[in-house]
Design an enzyme around this catalytic site. Structure first.
Site, mmCIF file in Angstrom:
data_model
loop_
_atom_site.group_PDB
_atom_site.id
_atom_site.type_symbol
_atom_site.label_atom_id
_atom_site.label_comp_id
_atom_site.label_asym_id
_atom_site.label_seq_id
_atom_site.Cartn_x
_atom_site.Cartn_y
_atom_site.Cartn_z
ATOM 1 N N TYR A 62 0.852 -1.184 0.000
ATOM 2 C CA TYR A 62 0.000 0.000 0.000
ATOM 3 C C TYR A 62 0.886 1.232 0.000
ATOM 4 O O TYR A 62 1.834 1.315 0.783
ATOM 5 C CB TYR A 62 -0.901 0.000 1.242
ATOM 6 C CG TYR A 62 -1.773 1.223 1.361
ATOM 7 C CD1 TYR A 62 -2.850 1.424 0.491
ATOM 8 C CD2 TYR A 62 -1.538 2.176 2.350
ATOM 9 C CE1 TYR A 62 -3.656 2.542 0.608
ATOM 10 C CE2 TYR A 62 -2.355 3.297 2.476
ATOM 11 C CZ TYR A 62 -3.411 3.479 1.599
ATOM 12 O OH TYR A 62 -4.207 4.593 1.719
ATOM 13 N N ASP B 192 9.294 2.890 -0.515
ATOM 14 C CA ASP B 192 8.268 3.551 0.283
ATOM 15 C C ASP B 192 8.560 3.229 1.745
ATOM 16 O O ASP B 192 8.229 2.148 2.234
ATOM 17 C CB ASP B 192 6.881 3.065 -0.138
ATOM 18 C CG ASP B 192 5.785 3.715 0.685
ATOM 19 O OD1 ASP B 192 6.112 4.383 1.687
ATOM 20 O OD2 ASP B 192 4.604 3.539 0.339
ATOM 21 N N LYS C 68 4.515 9.515 8.431
ATOM 22 C CA LYS C 68 4.262 8.982 9.770
ATOM 23 C C LYS C 68 5.216 9.509 10.851
ATOM 24 O O LYS C 68 5.028 10.627 11.323
ATOM 25 C CB LYS C 68 4.179 7.463 9.693
ATOM 26 C CG LYS C 68 2.978 7.070 8.795
ATOM 27 C CD LYS C 68 2.561 5.632 8.764
ATOM 28 C CE LYS C 68 1.256 5.532 7.972
ATOM 29 N NZ LYS C 68 1.182 4.484 7.005
HETATM 30 C C1 LIG Z 1 0.491 4.885 5.591
HETATM 31 C C2 LIG Z 1 1.265 4.602 4.375
HETATM 32 C C3 LIG Z 1 1.184 5.429 3.243
HETATM 33 C C4 LIG Z 1 0.204 6.571 3.141
HETATM 34 O O1 LIG Z 1 0.447 7.589 4.053
HETATM 35 P P1 LIG Z 1 -0.748 8.611 4.409
HETATM 36 O O2 LIG Z 1 -0.095 9.595 5.320
HETATM 37 O O3 LIG Z 1 -1.811 7.789 5.042
HETATM 38 O O4 LIG Z 1 -1.187 9.226 3.137
HETATM 39 C C5 LIG Z 1 2.017 5.164 2.182
HETATM 40 N N1 LIG Z 1 2.870 4.133 2.214
HETATM 41 C C6 LIG Z 1 2.972 3.309 3.271
HETATM 42 C C7 LIG Z 1 3.963 2.197 3.255
HETATM 43 C C8 LIG Z 1 2.163 3.502 4.377
HETATM 44 O O5 LIG Z 1 2.229 2.646 5.411
#
Ligand SMILES: *Cc1c(COP(=O)(O)O)cnc(C)c1O
Length: 430
Positions: free
Chosen positions: A147, A242, A270
């Site tokens: 994701y 990511d 995050k």
């Molecule tokens: C949470 C997450 C996202 C998206 O971040 P948001 O701040 O919710 O838009 C993208 N990549 C990974 C791996 C994530 O865990």
């Protein structure tokens, strides 16, 4: 229903359902993955949260990752308060942006220049656009169950809420756009090689969670990410890690510091915001200079580099360093894991437990888990009963089998003891 018997959470949710789609501002919060209704939070502190009906929970969600020191640490609260006294947003460069950039560049091995955004979604979206602009190619490759936020091109076979809700492919995304996103199972080195041989010169970017944590949690097989790196170099494809979840969590420099593999671009989020809405993306200078105003790839943000968000994030990162947070998380992680193993042994269940540092997942299956297909063998009904049993007894795990759990520096002996007792009790009832 007699409103006098209704909990405050239940009545708030009833009203929310009238006003907000599904009653929530992000789908996984609706508890559809486990059934029942969400509770509303009154306050959070350290490793615990309190609901509006006065019950407290040991919290393993940590606002989905950002609360690495625990909830509302004093250093972060103080940093926000003192920044706010000087102004809450300028839209003109402020010194904290430079401090944040310096911190990121000095910690994350592959980042030479960085730009701040407001969410992880924005970070991955910008990486994709930059990679396409830089390579002048259109295709991107992602992995099933990974994701990367709710970006159009990346909501194809996606994990997290999309997976929990059985919608790994969203409506509203033109077929012609989705067709530019190739997908493969994670951890399949041969399939990766094959797709590069067939289409490598058309692929702008490979985007991957180096440790996939949006379909539960599984780890890269030895050599897999190395192969990905060398194929991307050979075919001049941009490799995007990511690290929105793993960045500043698995190590100060993210998972790339641990594995020694350097991506071309990295998406962050995050932890970097200390609980405020922040993301960032960065990489090699040559590539980052392709962004506006220097380069042809447009990217912008009214609130990007916001002083409160920078202050909160910097305070959290510095405190992590000051208290040796990453070592502490390894210790807490090891202790937590021993507890889980004791509980599993006592219950006679042979469920698969995965952990790296402060991230974990208990899959309700005995089989090994290396990819989305094996993660989906998990008994989701059993997970749902486990979730509710724990929740009723004051331990809160993420309301979906397909989310990782998070430990924080503030999780105490008492928190871990309660968790061991409660999970033991609940597993024996399953
Ligand atoms: C949470 C997450 C996202 C998206 O971040 P948001 O701040 O919710 O838009 C993208 N990549 C990974 C791996 C994530 O865990």
């Amino acid at each position: 229903m007699d409103t006098f018997l209704q909990s405050r959470s239940a009545s708030l949710f009833a009203e929310a359902l009238q006003l907000i789609p599904g009653g929530v501002n992000s789908p996984v919060r609706a508890f559809r993955g486990v059934g029942g209704e969400p509770f509303f939070v009154e306050k959070a502190s350290g490793g615990r949260i309190w609901d509006v009906d006065g019950r407290d929970y040991v919290d393993f969600v940590g606002t989905w990752g950002p609360a690495i020191l625990g909830h509302a640490p004093a250093v972060v609260r103080d940093a926000i308060t003192s920044a706010a006294q000087r102004g809450v947003s300028f839209g003109i460069p402020n010194p904290l942006e430079v401090e944040m950039a310096r911190q990121i560049v000095s910690w994350v091995p592959s980042i030479e220049k960085v730009r701040m955004v407001n969410s992880g979604t924005e970070a991955t979206m910008s990486c994709i656009r930059l990679a396409r602009g830089f390579t002048q190619r259109d295709l991107i490759l992602k992995f099933e169950g990974c994701y990367h936020g709710h970006v159009d091109s990346l909501l194809v076979k996606a994990g997290s809420g999309a997976l929990t809700h059985g919608q790994p492919d969203s409506a509203g995304i033109p077929k012609s756009l989705a067709a530019l996103t190739l997908t493969l199972p994670y951890n399949d080195g041969e399939a990766l090689e094959r797709i590069f041989v067939e289409r490598g010169r058309e692929i702008a970017a490979v985007i991957v969670e180096p440790v996939p944590a949006n379909a539960g949690l599984y780890l890269p097989r030895p050599g897999y990410l190395e192969k990905m790196r060398s194929l991307c170099s050979e075919y001049e494809t941009v490799l995007i890690f990511d690290e929105v979840m793993t960045g500043f969590r698995l190590a100060k420099g993210g998972y790339q510091e641990r594995c020694g593999i350097h991506p071309d671009l990295t998406a962050l989020g995050k932890v970097i915001g200390g609980g405020l809405p922040v993301g960032a993306f960065g990489g090699r200078t040559e590539m980052m200079d392709y962004l506006s105003p220097d380069g042809p790839v447009y990217q912008a943000g009214t609130l990007s580099g916001n002083p409160l968000a920078m202050a909160a994030g910097l305070a959290q990162l510095r405190e992590m360093e000051r208290v040796g947070g990453w070592n502490r998380l390894e210790e807490i992680g090891a202790e937590f894991e021993s507890g889980v193993k004791r509980v599993l042994a006592r219950s006679g269940k042979r469920y698969n437990f995965r952990r790296i540092g402060s991230m974990f997942c208990l899959y309700f299956t005995e089989g090994d888990v290396w990819d989305l297909a094996s993660a989906q063998r998990s008994d989701k009904a059993a997970f749902g009963r486990f979730f509710h049993g724990c929740r009723e007894r004051g331990v809160y795990f993420a309301p979906s089998q397909f989310e990782a759990g998070f430990l924080c520096v503030a999780h105490s002996e008492a928190d871990l003891e309660r968790t061991e007792r409660v999970t033991g009790e609940v597993l024996s009832l399953l």
